[in-house]
Design an enzyme around this catalytic site. Structure first.
Site, PDB file in Angstrom:
ATOM      1  N   ASP A 139      36.753  48.439   0.973  1.00 23.17           N
ATOM      2  CA  ASP A 139      35.849  49.501   1.409  1.00 23.17           C
ATOM      3  C   ASP A 139      36.460  50.870   1.152  1.00 23.17           C
ATOM      4  OD1 ASP A 139      33.542  50.615   2.562  1.00 23.17           O
ATOM      5  OD2 ASP A 139      34.484  50.722   4.523  1.00 23.17           O
ATOM      6  N   ASP A 150      30.654  55.827  -1.811  1.00 22.96           N
ATOM      7  CA  ASP A 150      30.731  54.852  -0.727  1.00 22.96           C
ATOM      8  C   ASP A 150      30.404  53.455  -1.230  1.00 22.96           C
ATOM      9  OD1 ASP A 150      30.920  53.608   1.741  1.00 22.96           O
ATOM     10  OD2 ASP A 150      28.994  54.347   2.475  1.00 22.96           O
TER      11      ASP A 150
END
Length: 450
Positions: A333, A134
């Protein structure tokens, strides 16, 4: 916002993007792809392209695909897209001046949309741990013994047992690393540093802030790696079988900062049954096939990595969208699924894409946040208009068809506000090697990497 100022100072020229040219020199504006190539298969497909031999890398898999050696989970489309909107909203809150998303350990966006895992070794001797990656998280953590059901979730690998690692050390409350955490984390009765992460989706993890040896691969070993040894959690999906999380954000607790490599890259595969890869370290950009655009940071968050869009092209034609529309920048992202654009840019993209596709396929009802959908039932080979994102310095990135069409819909959505930062989601990153050269201030894109 800092990014707006940077963009104005740069005063970059508008990029001129030509339609893609094939081997015979003919311009073309569509790609034809077999419908079954956009769908996962029940068996795992090996890596299709070998990563450069001068770099060490790890296989990367979709958490719910057959390559992850875990039960294949088929989440409802509405559930997936709903969680994705929650994450996008959390990013926008984190970037606002009155953010309530920043928690004890920085940004905590939520785990429901994280889709890609790698296997690393933790401890001495190293114990395999399958962790989500992440770029929107800094703190890494794994479940540790003792961690009893139902306060912890079932996982695919054995729980990490600190007592069996000769290099494990719980961080004391008075240590500098513990002092950098909020006082709200507190201490245990045995003077061990306690961490708490409350994620934006309502899940949380808590335990002992610790250090141990992390083996990313034989060439990348990080001694004294600080991570959360989780002993309790709430809100995790029942079907989740991952062992924890590997934080790749830009703040002090992340793997990138601790490893001292200052760069990493990944290639996300086209479907959940394909294999991608993850690397740690900087390739020789000057001799590589990376197209490079500047990387920016925000004063609101040290976690996020920003790029700046200049334009978008559809079927080889540039959309009539002023550069100022993109002045807030866009967050790269790995955890957001669908790319978010400022409303004026999204409306222009939607209109151009619909005008091309409606000639071939009838419209279909919207699918949650995806409002430009088509009936592709029974279509063996889909004609997909080419879509390219044009970044700072005129870097044009031609998207793979799997990064353009999802659920029969245009895989983009609109931000809620005209001045909100965009988000480049993981669907649009598929088959690209995306390089985050943090020290060099660059983001690179290499096409057809996996």
């Amino acid at each position: 916002m800092v990014l707006r100022v940077l963009l104005l100072l740069l005063g970059l020229q508008a990029a001129i993007v030509s339609p893609t040219v094939d081997a015979k020199g003919h311009g073309h504006s569509y790609r034809v792809v077999a419908a079954n190539k956009l769908q996962p298969k029940p068996v795992c497909s090996a890596l299709r392209v070998t990563p450069p031999s001068n770099r060490t890398w790890l296989p990367l898999y979709h958490r719910n695909g057959p390559c992850a050696a875990a039960p294949v989970v088929h989440s409802a489309r509405t559930t997936i897209l709903g969680r994705d909107q929650d994450r996008a909203d959390a990013i926008q809150r984190a970037l606002s001046n009155n953010s309530t998303v920043s928690t004890e350990l920085g940004i905590a966006l939520g785990l429901g949309t994280l889709e890609y895992v790698v296997a690393v070794g933790l401890g001495t001797p190293p114990v395999r741990q399958t962790v989500l990656i992440d770029t929107g998280s800094d703190l890494s953590w794994v479940q540790c013994r003792p961690c009893h059901l139902p306060r912890c979730h079932r996982q695919r690998d054995a729980l990490f047992d600190p007592s069996k690692s000769s290099t494990y050390s719980p961080l004391p409350c008075g240590s500098p690393a513990c002092a950098r955490l909020s006082a709200r984390n507190g201490c245990s009765r045995s003077n061990r540093c306690r961490y708490i992460v409350n994620y934006g989706d309502g899940s949380n993890t808590t335990g002992t802030y610790s250090s141990d040896t992390l083996t990313v691969n034989p060439s990348d070993v990080v001694p004294n790696f600080r991570f959360g040894c989780s002993h309790a959690e709430t809100g995790f999906p029942d079907a989740d079988r991952t062992d924890g999380l590997l934080g790749l954000g830009g703040d002090a607790q992340s793997l990138v900062t601790q490893a001292g490599k200052s760069a990493f890259s990944y290639c996300l595969p086209a479907t959940a049954s394909d294999t991608g890869f993850f690397t740690l370290g900087v390739p020789n950009i000057s001799s590589s096939r990376f197209a490079v655009t500047p990387l920016y940071r925000s004063a609101q968050s040290a976690t996020f990595y920003f790029v700046i869009l200049q334009a978008i092209t559809v079927a080889g034609r540039r959309l009539d969208v002023p550069r100022s529309v993109f002045s807030a920048g866009a967050v790269m992202d790995s955890g957001t699924i669908i790319t978010r654009l400022p409303p004026p840019a999204y409306r222009a993209l939607r209109a151009a894409f619909r005008a091309e596709v409606i000639k071939m396929y009838p419209p279909a009802p919207a699918a949650g946040i995806l409002d430009t959908c088509f009936n592709l039932t029974g279509v063996p080979n889909i004609r997909v208009p080419r879509v390219a994102l044009v970044f700072d310095r005129g870097v044009a990135v031609d998207l793979h068809p799997s990064g353009i069409i999802q659920y029969g819909c245009l895989a983009f959505a609109s931000n809620r506000g005209n001045r909100s930062a965009g988000i480049i989601g993981n669907v649009q990153q598929r088959t690209l090697e995306v390089l985050y050269d943090v020290a060099g201030g660059a983001v690179g894109f290499r096409r057809g990497a996996c």
